[in-house]
Write an enzyme that holds these catalytic residues in place. Structure first.
Site, PDB file in Angstrom:
ATOM      1  N   PHE A  25      28.821  35.380  52.218  1.00  0.00           N
ATOM      2  CA  PHE A  25      29.788  34.482  51.582  1.00  0.00           C
ATOM      3  C   PHE A  25      30.842  34.081  52.604  1.00  0.00           C
ATOM      4  O   PHE A  25      31.432  34.942  53.267  1.00  0.00           O
ATOM      5  CB  PHE A  25      30.466  35.176  50.405  1.00  0.00           C
ATOM      6  CG  PHE A  25      29.531  35.423  49.244  1.00  0.00           C
ATOM      7  CD1 PHE A  25      29.552  34.595  48.137  1.00  0.00           C
ATOM      8  CD2 PHE A  25      28.631  36.479  49.274  1.00  0.00           C
ATOM      9  CE1 PHE A  25      28.685  34.816  47.076  1.00  0.00           C
ATOM     10  CE2 PHE A  25      27.763  36.707  48.217  1.00  0.00           C
ATOM     11  CZ  PHE A  25      27.791  35.870  47.116  1.00  0.00           C
ATOM     12  N   CYS A  31      42.212  24.446  47.473  1.00  0.00           N
ATOM     13  CA  CYS A  31      41.528  23.900  46.313  1.00  0.00           C
ATOM     14  C   CYS A  31      42.323  22.699  45.809  1.00  0.00           C
ATOM     15  O   CYS A  31      43.551  22.673  45.931  1.00  0.00           O
ATOM     16  CB  CYS A  31      41.392  24.941  45.203  1.00  0.00           C
ATOM     17  SG  CYS A  31      40.303  24.390  43.851  1.00  0.00           S
ATOM     18  N   CYS A  35      43.263  25.904  38.189  1.00  0.00           N
ATOM     19  CA  CYS A  35      42.713  26.367  36.914  1.00  0.00           C
ATOM     20  C   CYS A  35      43.407  27.658  36.485  1.00  0.00           C
ATOM     21  O   CYS A  35      43.528  28.589  37.287  1.00  0.00           O
ATOM     22  CB  CYS A  35      41.216  26.596  37.025  1.00  0.00           C
ATOM     23  SG  CYS A  35      40.330  25.109  37.521  1.00  0.00           S
ATOM     24  N   CYS A  38      41.413  30.937  37.079  1.00  0.00           N
ATOM     25  CA  CYS A  38      40.849  31.208  38.401  1.00  0.00           C
ATOM     26  C   CYS A  38      41.146  32.645  38.813  1.00  0.00           C
ATOM     27  O   CYS A  38      42.274  33.132  38.715  1.00  0.00           O
ATOM     28  CB  CYS A  38      41.413  30.245  39.437  1.00  0.00           C
ATOM     29  SG  CYS A  38      40.633  30.440  41.058  1.00  0.00           S
ATOM     30  N   ASP A  39      40.105  33.339  39.287  1.00  0.00           N
ATOM     31  CA  ASP A  39      40.236  34.742  39.691  1.00  0.00           C
ATOM     32  C   ASP A  39      40.119  34.912  41.200  1.00  0.00           C
ATOM     33  O   ASP A  39      39.870  36.002  41.692  1.00  0.00           O
ATOM     34  CB  ASP A  39      39.175  35.598  38.981  1.00  0.00           C
ATOM     35  CG  ASP A  39      37.748  35.154  39.304  1.00  0.00           C
ATOM     36  OD1 ASP A  39      37.569  34.169  40.043  1.00  0.00           O
ATOM     37  OD2 ASP A  39      36.814  35.809  38.808  1.00  0.00           O
ATOM     38  N   THR A  40      40.293  33.835  41.960  1.00  0.00           N
ATOM     39  CA  THR A  40      40.050  33.864  43.392  1.00  0.00           C
ATOM     40  C   THR A  40      41.319  33.563  44.167  1.00  0.00           C
ATOM     41  O   THR A  40      42.002  32.574  43.894  1.00  0.00           O
ATOM     42  CB  THR A  40      38.966  32.824  43.769  1.00  0.00           C
ATOM     43  OG1 THR A  40      37.793  33.105  43.018  1.00  0.00           O
ATOM     44  CG2 THR A  40      38.641  32.887  45.239  1.00  0.00           C
ATOM     45  N   GLU A  94      29.195  26.426  46.316  1.00  0.00           N
ATOM     46  CA  GLU A  94      29.755  26.501  44.972  1.00  0.00           C
ATOM     47  C   GLU A  94      30.972  25.591  44.966  1.00  0.00           C
ATOM     48  O   GLU A  94      31.978  25.887  45.608  1.00  0.00           O
ATOM     49  CB  GLU A  94      30.110  27.946  44.625  1.00  0.00           C
ATOM     50  CG  GLU A  94      28.873  28.824  44.596  1.00  0.00           C
ATOM     51  CD  GLU A  94      29.141  30.272  44.210  1.00  0.00           C
ATOM     52  OE1 GLU A  94      30.328  30.670  44.163  1.00  0.00           O
ATOM     53  OE2 GLU A  94      28.166  30.982  43.967  1.00  0.00           O
ATOM     54  N   HIS A 188      28.400  40.856  39.580  1.00  0.00           N
ATOM     55  CA  HIS A 188      29.157  41.556  40.615  1.00  0.00           C
ATOM     56  C   HIS A 188      30.376  42.249  40.046  1.00  0.00           C
ATOM     57  O   HIS A 188      30.762  43.314  40.528  1.00  0.00           O
ATOM     58  CB  HIS A 188      29.540  40.597  41.737  1.00  0.00           C
ATOM     59  CG  HIS A 188      30.253  39.358  41.300  1.00  0.00           C
ATOM     60  ND1 HIS A 188      29.626  38.352  40.593  1.00  0.00           N
ATOM     61  CD2 HIS A 188      31.537  38.963  41.458  1.00  0.00           C
ATOM     62  CE1 HIS A 188      30.501  37.397  40.342  1.00  0.00           C
ATOM     63  NE2 HIS A 188      31.672  37.740  40.855  1.00  0.00           N
TER      64      HIS A 188
END
Length: 194
Positions: A25, A31, A35, A38-40, A94, A188
């Site tokens: 990855f 971005c 959102c 969003c968890d990132t 993605e 995951h």
């Protein structure tokens, strides 16, 4: 050619049509959306040349790159994708679908966000549509989405057992109503890997 890279890690694809496959990855920073679910963390990062990225990912016993973010299309282009192809890597992305995707990618995932996202998705054909879904979300008509091999509903993981389960239950009920959709649970997170 430089990229602002948040992190590079080797793991298994946790969701969607390539779930369970080993992949490297490369999370790029930035971005174009904000959102609420969003968890990132895609802020910060380190500027790296494509040669530096190649050197780092070359240490893993895997020839699949997943470009992710944030939104990788803020940085990725045909020249960069071609560079990694020439160096023997297959590549997936993605993306939220707001930008045209490079044609040399091997696997494309678009996750449009919300009603405006469905209308703004500009890629006519992708491998996979993966919609993050919370309980009560209104699903788009498939005709509003790009043509895809796979259409997935992905329950939003909230970190709270009850509300996460509600999101899962809601996705299951929607798939039972329209079985053109399939469930994609974030494996995951369930098994505790990155």
């Amino acid at each position: 050619m430089n990229l602002s890279v948040k992190e590079i890690f080797y793991s298994l694809q946790g969701e969607g049509g390539r779930q369970g496959e080993a992949s490297v990855f490369v999370r790029l920073t930035g971005c174009n959306l904000t959102c609420a679910f969003c968890d990132t963390d895609f802020n910060g990062g380190t500027m790296m040349s494509v040669d530096q990225v190649l050197s780092e990912i070359g240490s893993y016993p895997c020839r699949w790159i997943i470009w992710t973010g944030g939104e990788p299309m803020l940085q990725l282009d045909d020249e960069i994708v071609s560079f990694f192809n020439r160096n023997g890597f297959s590549q997936a992305i993605e993306s939220n679908g707001y930008y045209p995707l490079p044609g040399l990618l091997n696997y494309t995932v678009v996750s449009p966000k919300g009603d405006i996202g469905y209308a703004r998705t500009i890629n006519p054909k992708v491998n996979e549509i993966r919609l993050p879904v919370r309980k009560g979300d209104c699903l788009p008509e498939l005709a509003l989405l790009p043509e895809a091999e796979h259409y997935f509903l992905s329950p939003v993981f909230t970190g709270e057992r009850g509300s996460t389960q509600e999101n899962i239950d809601y996705c299951v009920s929607q798939i039972k109503r329209d079985n053109r959709w399939r469930l994609s649970v974030q494996m995951h997170k369930l098994i505790g890997i990155e």
